[in-house]
Design an enzyme around this catalytic site. Structure first.
Site, PDB file in Angstrom:
ATOM      1  N   ASP A   1      21.520  64.742  16.537  1.00  0.00           N
ATOM      2  CA  ASP A   1      20.877  64.040  17.652  1.00  0.00           C
ATOM      3  C   ASP A   1      19.519  63.491  17.251  1.00  0.00           C
ATOM      4  O   ASP A   1      18.913  63.912  16.264  1.00  0.00           O
ATOM      5  CB  ASP A   1      20.732  64.963  18.863  1.00  0.00           C
ATOM      6  CG  ASP A   1      19.812  66.146  18.604  1.00  0.00           C
ATOM      7  OD1 ASP A   1      19.920  66.765  17.524  1.00  0.00           O
ATOM      8  OD2 ASP A   1      18.977  66.461  19.475  1.00  0.00           O
TER       9      ASP A   1
ATOM     10  N   GLU B   1      19.440  69.497  18.742  1.00  0.00           N
ATOM     11  CA  GLU B   1      18.278  70.201  18.199  1.00  0.00           C
ATOM     12  C   GLU B   1      16.999  69.738  18.878  1.00  0.00           C
ATOM     13  O   GLU B   1      16.083  70.538  19.114  1.00  0.00           O
ATOM     14  CB  GLU B   1      18.191  69.969  16.687  1.00  0.00           C
ATOM     15  CG  GLU B   1      17.157  70.831  15.963  1.00  0.00           C
ATOM     16  CD  GLU B   1      15.767  70.195  15.910  1.00  0.00           C
ATOM     17  OE1 GLU B   1      14.812  70.885  15.497  1.00  0.00           O
ATOM     18  OE2 GLU B   1      15.626  69.005  16.287  1.00  0.00           O
TER      19      GLU B   1
END
Length: 436
Positions: free
Chosen positions: A105, A199
């Site tokens: 991400d 994350e």
């Protein structure tokens, strides 16, 4: 200096954008450019796993690429985590398995869709990222770029982040996988690969299955500039202050209206300026109001609480409790409430129990011609959460700079060097017979 646009041919589609026969020979830069074409921005407010369904598009793409490289067990696990492994070579089956981890991400702090990377031979001056919008990468604002004069650097067009955090880490790990698979003569322990979602919103490891992953120790490739090595990070929490006011028609509101927005501004103004991100460095912690929204009736202020020292972290939380209590007493006409949630811990106390894991990566840096520059992370990583859960996991550089913003960039040589370190760690796993 004007950037020269790089025409990115790696646009995601239903089909793999490269013939499978060429996937082993791609450069680290080519891999990186195909990954940044995916919009994988995570969502703080989401309760799903992953937080954004679009992250699964890159996850599926990476599984296909791993399988094309011969990683037969590549798959997407619960919550969108990608797993895969390369068996140990004969004679290394008993060596501790080593893990390589990066996250898929990108940060919600800047736009992530339609990234348009451009490769520039940096000449030492300012870089015009976008002529039409007059967006300039200024040496005065980002002087560290001068270290890379004469090198090829990948920039954005100034309208999105680049995605080097952490698609550079993915590219470096995938380049290691490709190298290992084309050098079967090189001995190594079992190599475990993991790519996580979310994350950036502190949820990267909530579905990470350590036993399924299979590694005894691991390294996140999620760090900063070339040569840096990180084994400690912030203790982190998030505070939400909610302020309730009273709404009345503004033309008839004297003595009646209680404007929560004004009290939110007062709260922010009382946060110590010497404990802000823009005034601190190194091991210094901060209180960071990174979101404020509201109306007359209700306002919410989000404050990030960070410190490497656990006692100082607790002091910062106590400061907020006292501040809200004081404002409640001083302004009884408004209603204040405070909620603080811990996000992650400093990994240092846990890595101190596994010193061999750091010795291994330091040796890998030196074998690649670099003396490790050890410094604290002014943030967190999946490795911190995994270290707390029993999988020691320091953080290796990716080579990128200015993460979470439109001035994010990465030198090509730094990207290649990260891949070189990953290969060296794989090689050195053949020498590691014990972590004691």
């Amino acid at each position: 200096m004007h950037g020269i646009s790089f025409s990115n041919p790696f646009q995601p589609s239903g089909d793999y954008p490269y013939p499978m026969s060429t996937v082993e020979s791609m450069s680290t830069t080519e891999r990186f450019l195909q990954y940044v074409a995916f919009d994988t921005q995570s969502v703080r407010e989401s309760t799903t796993a992953p937080s954004a369904e679009k992250e699964l598009a890159l996850a599926a793409f990476l599984v296909d690429e791993l399988k094309a490289l011969g990683v037969e067990d590549a798959r997407i696990g619960e919550g969108g985590v990608v797993y895969g492994s390369i068996p140990a070579t004969p004679g290394c089956e008993a060596n501790p398995a080593i893990g390589f981890i990066a996250h898929m991400d990108t940060s919600p702090d800047a736009p992530g869709a339609n990234a348009r990377p451009q490769i520039v031979r940096y000449d030492g001056g300012d870089v015009t990222l976008n002529v039409e919008k007059n967006i300039v990468f200024s040496v005065g604002q980002f002087p560290d770029i001068l270290k890379y004069k004469g090198q090829d650097v990948i920039f954005t067009d100034g309208t999105t982040l680049l995605g080097a955090d952490d698609k550079a880490g993915i590219a470096e790990i995938m380049q290691m996988v490709a190298w290992i698979k084309t050098h079967p003569e090189v001995p190594h322990a079992r190599l475990c690969i993991g790519f996580t979602p979310d994350e950036e919103v502190a949820r990267g490891t909530e579905n990470f299955d350590i036993p399924l992953f299979g590694a005894a120790y691991a390294y996140t490739f999620d760090g900063g500039e070339i040569g840096t090595l990180e084994s400690e990070n912030f203790n982190a929490g998030t505070a939400l202050v909610t302020i309730r006011g009273v709404g009345v028609h503004p033309g008839l509101s004297k003595g009646k209206m209680v404007n929560s927005v004004r009290y939110a501004a007062r709260l922010i103004d009382r946060l110590p300026i010497d404990q802000a991100p823009e005034t601190t460095e190194g091991h210094e912690g901060f209180l960071h109001p990174n979101m404020a929204k509201g109306t007359v009736v209700e306002s919410v202020v989000r404050i990030l609480v960070r410190d490497h020292d656990r006692a100082l972290y607790e002091e910062k939380k106590a400061f907020l409790v006292k501040l809200v209590d004081e404002m409640s007493a001083e302004f009884p006409e408004a209603k204040f409430s405070l909620e603080i949630k811990d996000s992650y811990e400093n990994m240092k106390p846990y890595l101190d129990k596994a010193p061999k894991v750091l010795e291994i990566v330091r040796a890998a840096y030196r074998a690649c011609g670099m003396e490790p520059q050890e410094e604290p992370i002014r943030g967190g990583t999946d490795g911190a959460r995994l270290s707390v859960r029993g999988l020691p996991c320091p953080n290796v550089f990716t080579g990128g700079m200015n993460f979470h913003g439109v001035y994010e960039c990465i030198p090509v040589k730094s990207l290649d060097k990260g891949a070189e370190v990953a290969v060296m760690l794989a090689k050195k796993s053949a020498e590691v017979t014990s972590l004691q």
